[in-house]
Design an enzyme around this catalytic site. Structure first.
Site, PDB file in Angstrom:
ATOM      1  CG  ASP B 105      25.836   6.033   7.020  1.00  0.00           C
ATOM      2  OD1 ASP B 105      24.708   6.675   6.827  1.00  0.00           O
ATOM      3  OD2 ASP B 105      26.884   6.269   6.612  1.00  0.00           O
ATOM      4  CG  HIS B 112      25.574   7.047  -2.468  1.00  0.00           C
ATOM      5  ND1 HIS B 112      26.990   7.791  -2.874  1.00  0.00           N
ATOM      6  CD2 HIS B 112      26.161   6.341  -1.816  1.00  0.00           C
ATOM      7  CE1 HIS B 112      27.794   7.639  -1.828  1.00  0.00           C
ATOM      8  NE2 HIS B 112      27.288   6.409  -1.096  1.00  0.00           N
ATOM      9  CD  GLU B 178      29.169   8.676   2.087  1.00  0.00           C
ATOM     10  OE1 GLU B 178      28.281   8.037   3.059  1.00  0.00           O
ATOM     11  OE2 GLU B 178      29.714   8.137   1.184  1.00  0.00           O
ATOM     12  CD  GLU B 180      24.958   9.349   5.104  1.00  0.00           C
ATOM     13  OE1 GLU B 180      24.279   8.803   6.122  1.00  0.00           O
ATOM     14  OE2 GLU B 180      25.939   8.987   4.617  1.00  0.00           O
ATOM     15  CG  ASP B 212      29.104   8.984   6.611  1.00  0.00           C
ATOM     16  OD1 ASP B 212      29.960   9.073   7.698  1.00  0.00           O
ATOM     17  OD2 ASP B 212      29.180   8.130   5.847  1.00  0.00           O
ATOM     18  NE  ARG B 216      33.994   9.286  -0.532  1.00  0.00           N
ATOM     19  CZ  ARG B 216      32.830   8.936  -0.074  1.00  0.00           C
ATOM     20  NH1 ARG B 216      32.633   7.598   0.338  1.00  0.00           N
ATOM     21  NH2 ARG B 216      31.766   9.708  -0.076  1.00  0.00           N
ATOM     22  CD  GLN B 219      34.518   4.503   2.084  1.00  0.00           C
ATOM     23  OE1 GLN B 219      34.593   5.533   1.981  1.00  0.00           O
ATOM     24  NE2 GLN B 219      33.175   3.868   1.828  1.00  0.00           N
ATOM     25  CE  LYS B 232      31.730   5.864   4.759  1.00  0.00           C
ATOM     26  NZ  LYS B 232      30.822   6.578   3.945  1.00  0.00           N
ATOM     27  CB  THR B 236      29.187  11.211  11.724  1.00  0.00           C
ATOM     28  OG1 THR B 236      29.878  10.147  11.552  1.00  0.00           O
ATOM     29  CG2 THR B 236      27.800  11.551  11.066  1.00  0.00           C
ATOM     30  CD  GLU B 337      27.418   9.564  -5.755  1.00  0.00           C
ATOM     31  OE1 GLU B 337      26.559   9.340  -6.275  1.00  0.00           O
ATOM     32  OE2 GLU B 337      27.632   9.989  -4.430  1.00  0.00           O
TER      33      GLU B 337
END
Lengths: 389, 389
Positions: B105, B112, B178, B180, B212, B216, B219, B232, B236, B337
């Site tokens: 990844d 970002h 996420e 992607e 993904d 948080r 993480q 993570k 996925t 975000e």
């Protein structure tokens, strides 16, 4: 024939490691090492699960079956083994014993993590706040796990010394090793479920030695904030012989002590520290003796942690301990520690060394107490550095 | 039968994405999507490479063969297709289209990376010094890549808020997405060799959408110094349809501009930025439109970087772009975000949301310009959150 095992052999009947071998004109298949002989298990036991180029199918069969086969092999090699099923270890080619599914590398030695913290982040506390609460780890590249004996091409990449304004591209100038122990998952676990620490011996098939080759200059520049990537992914070597977990019964010891007490999901009821002594040789000269018994986190704790979020595990998953370093200088399992970041060269056969030179060869070996009073061995992991391409 | 493709369909003859499907009573095999139909390629073309449960064997055959098959399919579906080889997409089950080898990844969106830097490290510069010199990336867990539609069990793990003295264990309280784009390697490269940027289209088979999923809180506590791991690795998700690289010809654009100029091994002579527009829906409400054309690093640069150290690549390697975020708030591809770390809730169907609640469903879709004047689609990646176990 009757297989002779020399007195003091590291591959006696209390070891019986599995590997994948071939002989001229025949394809790779599963064998077990007894003394200096390899027994062809497909030929000796007539079981198709061993007529395959990896151990994965056998590993997927689970603990009960592993125990049965170990008993059958013990009986077999205590008596007459058909000549056609026996090959001198010197006459065979050894292959990567497993198809590696996912590869995870931990960071479970307090001495190593402290040393690396001092070297990489001299202005902060060497251990991060999380380190004593969980076994820190990350995913590595499964596709570049190679068997002992594979030459290692010096990697190129971006490096930037602290006093340089911009990175430059070129061959790594700080190529290093990490002496580690790796564990192979036999029976996996489903997505959404966790493996409790108590299930370690049900799930894990055996152990190998690992050399996690590391380009320290590439790593130092790339690793924030997402961790090591190209500094590690060019190659990871493992020993060809997988020592079954059952052979490590006499090596089991408590971990050195964990303070603060870990959270319940990491609390062990049975000891899974391991009293395994590694030796690191650099161009034939012994430079270090890393003691696995000093590792802060046990492999049972690593597996429980790796799956506690519901991540699935699979047959062939390999997870390694991270560099094994003891408290003494001569117990450090990486050259960046032995040479203290390159500032204190190591004398190897009369030549000064900090990191690896082209042509250098590193051999990592290990022994542990066996269950019959002597010692058992891991079979070495060997690699030689070729110049950058 | 003649396959009808509705005017404006995102799955016209300029798309032809590949997937793996099954129908009641038959096993998974390769199909191609045309309009709202799936064409069974093994049945229609009589080629055993498509009678397999993954795309890997076909992907390994290389660019020339991919181009030939694309031509044959174009001819086939422009005429009469045998009825037995055509299934309505609503009547089939879609499976994970590839056996994922290694999963990497990246972190290739400047917007970002800047936003995450501000949120995770408010006291330092948001972008690390290395960020504009190389596409930062890390390895993820290949074994937990799942196909769209797979439910996501909320992961548990260690979390520690800055104001807490010690970590606690429990279900993630900051579960995120996420959005992607992912790229699938068809023809791999050998250990010790690098893939130049120019070889991107020779090596890469196609693209998928990726979610993904990210915890948080897990993480933030675990990620120093070795990067994201359990935050993570629980899952996925990827879209079931692999859009061939050839279908993205009209989407190619230069990247927004790189300053400083990248090192020679990262310098592109042909543009491999991609003008793909993503849409993120939360419980059916569109909350974001991340623009892929804003990505700082191109997928050709990512592949060149990933292998420049000599790391081998393999058929089935998946590498993802990292979260796609544009400069505007409504272009951000992660909820951390969009909600600015949970401080600015998003209103979803009248309810305030910061991170994902149990039962929430996220759908990511995307379109790009096709080569016949219209647009092509990616097929969505969908996932629903189940409560922690």
């Amino acid at each position: 024939m009757k297989i002779d095992v020399a007195e003091g052999s590291l591959f006696g009947l209390d070891n019986l490691p599995y590997g994948v071998f071939s002989t001229p004109g025949t394809g790779p298949r599963v064998g077990v090492r007894v003394g200096d002989q390899v027994v062809d298990l497909a030929a000796a036991l007539g079981d198709e699960v061993f007529a395959q180029p990896t151990l994965n199918a056998f590993m997927a069969q689970g603990r009960r079956r592993w125990d049965e086969v170990r008993e059958r092999i013990t009986e077999l090699v205590s008596g007459e083994v058909p000549d056609a099923a026996v090959h001198p270890v010197r006459a065979v080619t050894l292959h990567l014993p497993v198809a590696v599914a996912d590869y995870v590398d931990f960071y479970a030695s307090e001495h190593h993590a402290t040393n690396l913290g001092r070297l990489f982040r001299p202005d902060s506390a060497p251990l991060m706040p999380n380190w004593k609460h969980l076994p820190v780890g990350y995913h590595g590249r499964a596709g570049t796990v190679v068997v002992s004996g594979t030459d290692i091409v010096r990697p190129s990449g971006q490096r930037k010394a602290p006093d340089e304004a911009a990175p430059t591209f070129g061959p790594s100038r700080r190529l290093d090793i990490e002496a580690e122990l790796g564990f192979l998952v036999g029976t996996g676990s489903e997505l959404g479920s966790a493996v409790p620490v108590e299930e370690f011996a049900e799930r894990v098939f055996g152990a190998v030695l690992v050399n996690d080759w590391s380009a320290r200059d590439i790593q130092a520049w790339e690793y924030v904030p997402l961790g090591p990537f190209l500094g590690k992914s060019f190659a990871t070597s493992i020993s060809p012989w997988v020592v079954p977990l059952a052979a490590l019964e006499a090596a089991r010891v408590p971990t050195p002590g964990q303070d603060p007490a870990p959270l319940p999901y990491l609390t062990e009821r049975e000891p899974w520290g391991l009293d395994i002594e590694l030796t690191v040789s650099w161009n034939g000269q012994e430079v270090s003796r890393p003691p696995y018994r000093e590792m802060y986190w046990s492999p049972a704790q690593m597996l429980a942690h790796m799956t506690v979020n519901g991540a699935a595990s699979r047959t062939g998953d390999l997870y390694a301990s991270g560099t094994i370093s003891g408290p003494e200088k001569e117990q450090r399992g990486a050259f960046i520690e032995l040479s203290w970041g390159g500032r204190e060269p190591v004398v190897v056969n009369g030549e000064e060394r900090t990191f690896l030179a082209d042509g250098d060869e590193v051999v990592i070996s290990a022994t542990a107490p066996g269950t019959r009073g002597g010692r058992i061995g891991f079979g070495e992991v060997r690699g030689r550095i070729l110049p950058a391409r």
